[in-house]
Design a protein around this motif. Structure first.
Motif, PDB file in Angstrom:
ATOM      1  N   LEU A 257     -18.611  34.845  58.833  1.00  0.00           N
ATOM      2  CA  LEU A 257     -17.183  35.096  58.685  1.00  0.00           C
ATOM      3  C   LEU A 257     -16.353  33.893  59.111  1.00  0.00           C
ATOM      4  O   LEU A 257     -15.194  33.779  58.759  1.00  0.00           O
ATOM      5  CB  LEU A 257     -16.787  36.325  59.512  1.00  0.00           C
TER       6      LEU A 257
ATOM      7  N   ARG B  43     -15.492  30.034  58.867  1.00  0.00           N
ATOM      8  CA  ARG B  43     -15.713  28.904  57.954  1.00  0.00           C
ATOM      9  C   ARG B  43     -16.116  27.693  58.761  1.00  0.00           C
ATOM     10  O   ARG B  43     -15.575  27.421  59.820  1.00  0.00           O
ATOM     11  CB  ARG B  43     -14.440  28.650  57.148  1.00  0.00           C
TER      12      ARG B  43
ATOM     13  N   THR C 230      -7.969  21.775  56.236  1.00  0.00           N
ATOM     14  CA  THR C 230      -8.451  21.688  54.861  1.00  0.00           C
ATOM     15  C   THR C 230      -7.996  20.360  54.260  1.00  0.00           C
ATOM     16  O   THR C 230      -6.832  19.995  54.368  1.00  0.00           O
ATOM     17  CB  THR C 230      -7.920  22.867  54.024  1.00  0.00           C
TER      18      THR C 230
ATOM     19  N   ALA D 189      -6.863  26.396  55.009  1.00  0.00           N
ATOM     20  CA  ALA D 189      -6.382  27.215  53.897  1.00  0.00           C
ATOM     21  C   ALA D 189      -6.761  28.675  54.115  1.00  0.00           C
ATOM     22  O   ALA D 189      -7.717  28.988  54.814  1.00  0.00           O
ATOM     23  CB  ALA D 189      -6.968  26.704  52.580  1.00  0.00           C
ATOM     24  N   THR D 190      -6.010  29.553  53.487  1.00  0.00           N
ATOM     25  CA  THR D 190      -6.238  30.986  53.638  1.00  0.00           C
ATOM     26  C   THR D 190      -7.630  31.378  53.189  1.00  0.00           C
ATOM     27  O   THR D 190      -8.297  32.190  53.824  1.00  0.00           O
ATOM     28  CB  THR D 190      -5.192  31.768  52.829  1.00  0.00           C
ATOM     29  N   TYR D 191      -8.088  30.811  52.098  1.00  0.00           N
ATOM     30  CA  TYR D 191      -9.442  31.084  51.627  1.00  0.00           C
ATOM     31  C   TYR D 191     -10.049  29.796  51.102  1.00  0.00           C
ATOM     32  O   TYR D 191      -9.348  28.848  50.755  1.00  0.00           O
ATOM     33  CB  TYR D 191      -9.458  32.186  50.562  1.00  0.00           C
ATOM     34  N   ALA D 192     -11.372  29.755  51.069  1.00  0.00           N
ATOM     35  CA  ALA D 192     -12.090  28.546  50.666  1.00  0.00           C
ATOM     36  C   ALA D 192     -11.923  28.305  49.169  1.00  0.00           C
ATOM     37  O   ALA D 192     -12.087  29.207  48.363  1.00  0.00           O
ATOM     38  CB  ALA D 192     -13.563  28.681  51.007  1.00  0.00           C
ATOM     39  N   GLU D 193     -11.584  27.090  48.821  1.00  0.00           N
ATOM     40  CA  GLU D 193     -11.449  26.676  47.429  1.00  0.00           C
ATOM     41  C   GLU D 193     -12.599  25.732  47.101  1.00  0.00           C
ATOM     42  O   GLU D 193     -13.002  24.934  47.955  1.00  0.00           O
ATOM     43  CB  GLU D 193     -10.129  25.929  47.227  1.00  0.00           C
TER      44      GLU D 193
ATOM     45  N   ASP E 125     -13.218  21.871  54.014  1.00  0.00           N
ATOM     46  CA  ASP E 125     -12.826  22.338  55.336  1.00  0.00           C
ATOM     47  C   ASP E 125     -13.420  21.394  56.370  1.00  0.00           C
ATOM     48  O   ASP E 125     -14.597  21.030  56.281  1.00  0.00           O
ATOM     49  CB  ASP E 125     -13.335  23.762  55.576  1.00  0.00           C
TER      50      ASP E 125
END
Length: 145
Positions: free
Chosen positions: A23, A25, A39, A55-59, A64
């Motif tokens: 959970l 990153r 990020t 960032a809010t979610y991994a792209e 990261d």
């Protein structure tokens, strides 16, 4: 009879996951397992590396980075690095901020040069003795000086 059991929603999944997903990153740098805090995104058209808060979610096109790698980040020759702050913590005033504040106080303490020529203070309130007015700021002189 099949080993796969079926339910109304589809195949029943095993209680034991096949691959463990963290959970937290992690840093994208090779062999670095520290938690990510920033990020990194490259803007190739502008030759710019942008380092911002996590960032809010991994792209898939972003990286990261942990605190150590984000602090040591360098860009290729000719590229710019833009560091964005997250604004979550209180920012400490820089030397320039403190110097600007000191200059504003000094400027406010100076006596007005054109007050006598302009015919007054320009305000509707009369000035008290020993008071200097500069815009919306007032400096009261101590009785000792």
């Amino acid at each position: 009879m099949s080993d796969q059991r079926e339910s109304r929603r589809g195949p029943v999944k095993s209680a034991v996951p096949s691959n463990v997903v963290s959970l937290v990153r992690r840093c994208s740098r090779t062999a670095c397992g520290r938690p990510a805090v920033a990020t990194l995104t490259y803007v190739y058209a502008d030759s710019t590396a942008v380092l911002g808060p996590l960032a809010t979610y991994a792209e898939p096109h972003c990286y990261d980075l942990c605190a150590e790698h984000s602090e040591r980040l360098t860009a290729p020759r000719g590229w710019d690095v833009v560091r964005l702050s997250d604004g979550s913590g209180p920012s400490r005033p820089s030397g320039d901020d403190l110097e600007a504040l000191a200059n504003a106080v000094r400027e406010a303490a100076r006596p007005p040069e054109r007050t006598a020529e302009a015919g007054g203070t320009g305000g509707s309130r009369p000035q008290a003795p020993g008071e200097t007015r500069r815009g919306h700021l007032r400096v009261l002189r101590s009785p000792d000086s």
